[in-house]
Design a protein around this motif. Structure first.
Motif, PDB file in Angstrom:
ATOM      1  N   CYS A 137      47.463   5.806  16.239  1.00 35.53           N
ATOM      2  CA  CYS A 137      48.259   7.023  16.491  1.00 35.53           C
ATOM      3  C   CYS A 137      48.434   7.235  17.991  1.00 35.53           C
ATOM      4  N   SER A 138      47.387   7.065  18.743  1.00 40.11           N
ATOM      5  CA  SER A 138      47.454   7.230  20.204  1.00 40.11           C
ATOM      6  C   SER A 138      48.389   6.192  20.814  1.00 40.11           C
ATOM      7  N   PHE A 139      48.325   4.969  20.329  1.00 37.96           N
ATOM      8  CA  PHE A 139      49.204   3.899  20.809  1.00 37.96           C
ATOM      9  C   PHE A 139      50.672   4.278  20.599  1.00 37.96           C
ATOM     10  N   LEU A 140      51.013   4.819  19.451  1.00 41.66           N
ATOM     11  CA  LEU A 140      52.407   5.164  19.148  1.00 41.66           C
ATOM     12  C   LEU A 140      52.907   6.366  19.934  1.00 41.66           C
ATOM     13  N   LEU A 141      51.997   7.157  20.465  1.00 48.10           N
ATOM     14  CA  LEU A 141      52.417   8.310  21.284  1.00 48.10           C
ATOM     15  C   LEU A 141      53.207   7.882  22.515  1.00 48.10           C
ATOM     16  N   SER A 142      53.017   6.654  22.961  1.00 50.18           N
ATOM     17  CA  SER A 142      53.783   6.190  24.118  1.00 50.18           C
ATOM     18  C   SER A 142      55.234   5.884  23.745  1.00 50.18           C
ATOM     19  N   TYR A 143      55.521   5.793  22.441  1.00 49.83           N
ATOM     20  CA  TYR A 143      56.881   5.512  21.971  1.00 49.83           C
ATOM     21  C   TYR A 143      57.544   6.709  21.301  1.00 49.83           C
TER      22      TYR A 143
ATOM     23  N   LYS B 277      56.882  -0.896  12.330  1.00 47.97           N
ATOM     24  CA  LYS B 277      57.171   0.154  11.341  1.00 47.97           C
ATOM     25  C   LYS B 277      57.839   1.360  12.013  1.00 47.97           C
ATOM     26  N   LEU B 278      57.364   1.713  13.200  1.00 54.13           N
ATOM     27  CA  LEU B 278      57.981   2.826  13.936  1.00 54.13           C
ATOM     28  C   LEU B 278      59.420   2.489  14.311  1.00 54.13           C
ATOM     29  N   MET B 279      59.656   1.278  14.774  1.00 57.62           N
ATOM     30  CA  MET B 279      61.021   0.870  15.137  1.00 57.62           C
ATOM     31  C   MET B 279      61.923   0.873  13.897  1.00 57.62           C
ATOM     32  N   ASP B 280      61.399   0.427  12.764  1.00 58.63           N
ATOM     33  CA  ASP B 280      62.172   0.477  11.511  1.00 58.63           C
ATOM     34  C   ASP B 280      62.524   1.916  11.150  1.00 58.63           C
ATOM     35  N   LYS B 281      61.557   2.789  11.331  1.00 60.56           N
ATOM     36  CA  LYS B 281      61.772   4.210  11.022  1.00 60.56           C
ATOM     37  C   LYS B 281      62.870   4.787  11.928  1.00 60.56           C
ATOM     38  N   TYR B 282      62.811   4.440  13.233  1.00 58.61           N
ATOM     39  CA  TYR B 282      63.840   4.917  14.160  1.00 58.61           C
ATOM     40  C   TYR B 282      65.218   4.387  13.786  1.00 58.61           C
ATOM     41  N   ARG B 283      65.287   3.107  13.433  1.00 60.13           N
ATOM     42  CA  ARG B 283      66.572   2.536  13.014  1.00 60.13           C
ATOM     43  C   ARG B 283      67.105   3.268  11.793  1.00 60.13           C
ATOM     44  N   HIS B 284      66.219   3.512  10.845  1.00 54.86           N
ATOM     45  CA  HIS B 284      66.620   4.220   9.619  1.00 54.86           C
ATOM     46  C   HIS B 284      67.090   5.643   9.949  1.00 54.86           C
ATOM     47  N   LEU B 285      66.343   6.351  10.788  1.00 51.41           N
ATOM     48  CA  LEU B 285      66.723   7.717  11.162  1.00 51.41           C
ATOM     49  C   LEU B 285      68.036   7.730  11.939  1.00 51.41           C
ATOM     50  N   ARG B 286      68.216   6.739  12.823  1.00 54.12           N
ATOM     51  CA  ARG B 286      69.447   6.676  13.608  1.00 54.12           C
ATOM     52  C   ARG B 286      70.634   6.430  12.689  1.00 54.12           C
ATOM     53  N   LEU B 287      70.487   5.501  11.736  1.00 51.72           N
ATOM     54  CA  LEU B 287      71.567   5.240  10.788  1.00 51.72           C
ATOM     55  C   LEU B 287      71.866   6.474   9.941  1.00 51.72           C
ATOM     56  N   ARG B 288      70.809   7.156   9.510  1.00 52.99           N
ATOM     57  CA  ARG B 288      71.002   8.375   8.716  1.00 52.99           C
ATOM     58  C   ARG B 288      71.701   9.446   9.547  1.00 52.99           C
ATOM     59  N   ASN B 289      71.283   9.590  10.802  1.00 56.48           N
ATOM     60  CA  ASN B 289      71.913  10.586  11.670  1.00 56.48           C
ATOM     61  C   ASN B 289      73.366  10.228  11.948  1.00 56.48           C
ATOM     62  N   GLU B 290      73.645   8.930  12.137  1.00 63.43           N
ATOM     63  CA  GLU B 290      75.032   8.511  12.338  1.00 63.43           C
ATOM     64  C   GLU B 290      75.867   8.796  11.103  1.00 63.43           C
ATOM     65  N   MET B 291      75.281   8.547   9.932  1.00 63.97           N
ATOM     66  CA  MET B 291      75.989   8.810   8.692  1.00 63.97           C
ATOM     67  C   MET B 291      76.247  10.309   8.533  1.00 63.97           C
ATOM     68  N   LEU B 292      75.210  11.123   8.791  1.00 64.09           N
ATOM     69  CA  LEU B 292      75.387  12.576   8.695  1.00 64.09           C
ATOM     70  C   LEU B 292      76.399  13.066   9.717  1.00 64.09           C
ATOM     71  N   SER B 293      76.342  12.482  10.912  1.00 65.33           N
ATOM     72  CA  SER B 293      77.296  12.848  11.953  1.00 65.33           C
ATOM     73  C   SER B 293      78.715  12.490  11.524  1.00 65.33           C
ATOM     74  N   SER B 294      78.852  11.347  10.888  1.00 71.77           N
ATOM     75  CA  SER B 294      80.156  10.927  10.393  1.00 71.77           C
ATOM     76  C   SER B 294      80.669  11.890   9.326  1.00 71.77           C
ATOM     77  N   TYR B 295      79.777  12.266   8.389  1.00 74.09           N
ATOM     78  CA  TYR B 295      80.164  13.239   7.363  1.00 74.09           C
ATOM     79  C   TYR B 295      80.564  14.570   7.993  1.00 74.09           C
ATOM     80  N   TYR B 296      79.779  15.011   8.977  1.00 72.24           N
ATOM     81  CA  TYR B 296      80.068  16.273   9.660  1.00 72.24           C
ATOM     82  C   TYR B 296      81.425  16.191  10.352  1.00 72.24           C
TER      83      TYR B 296
END
Length: 180
Positions: free
Chosen positions: A33-39, A81-100
């Motif tokens: 958890c501490s390691f991921l705080l830098s990202y 796993k964190l990078m995968d999560k960010y990619r997934h969130l970014r794609l979801r946000n782009e999709m939501l942004s597109s819908y908006y």
């Protein structure tokens, strides 16, 4: 020495030793958890990622082959796993942004059409006004003349001008309401 410990831990995990897994979890959870705080500064995401890695480790404990150390494997796993999560969130946000964006554009198109439709309807309703009433109304409201200027131009009293304009408003309102 560390390699023997890693081999012992992996063999114990493959056999389903829950105590070894719990010890591994408790010794690495906070460090990872501490390691991921830098990202990432979102503690919930970090905790989810670390827990997901440990769940995945437990679920796939029989198939896991570690080429490096267990330590390096865990750090690399949480990072990926964190990078995968960010990619997934970014794609979801782009999709939501597109819908908006699409929804906003549709709303704007509808809003742009509304005034055009109102203007067309208003013109049609104005054409339906009696001639004198329409001329007096246009003189006052479109050309910006005051009542006394309109009365002089048309040779009628200011009371008659007021009557024509009031009648025009009433007829236009009725006409516009009929088509709404």
């Amino acid at each position: 020495m560390q390699q023997r410990t890693d081999i012992f831990i992996l063999n114990a995990l493959k056999k389903g030793d829950k105590k070894v897994f719990e010890k591994l979890y408790s010794s690495y959870y906070q460090k990872l958890c501490s390691f991921l705080l830098s990202y990432c500064q979102d503690h919930e995401i970090i905790e989810d990622v670390v827990q997901d890695v440990f769940l995945n480790l437990w679920d796939k404990r029989r198939e896991i082959k570690i080429q490096t150390s267990l330590n390096a494997f865990l750090y690399k796993s949480v990072y990926n796993k964190l990078m995968d999560k960010y990619r997934h969130l970014r794609l979801r946000n782009e999709m939501l942004s597109s819908y908006y964006h699409t929804a906003v554009m549709l709303a704007v198109e509808k809003e742009e059409d509304r005034p055009k439709k109102h203007i067309i309807l208003l013109r049609q309703c104005m054409e339906g006004l009696p001639d004198k009433c329409r001329e007096v109304f246009l003189g006052g409201k479109v050309r910006g003349l005051n009542y006394s200027e309109i009365s002089k131009e048309f040779g009628i009293s200011t009371k008659t001008v007021e009557g024509h304009i009031a009648r025009a408003y009433r007829l236009l309102k009725e006409c516009m309401d009929k088509y709404k």
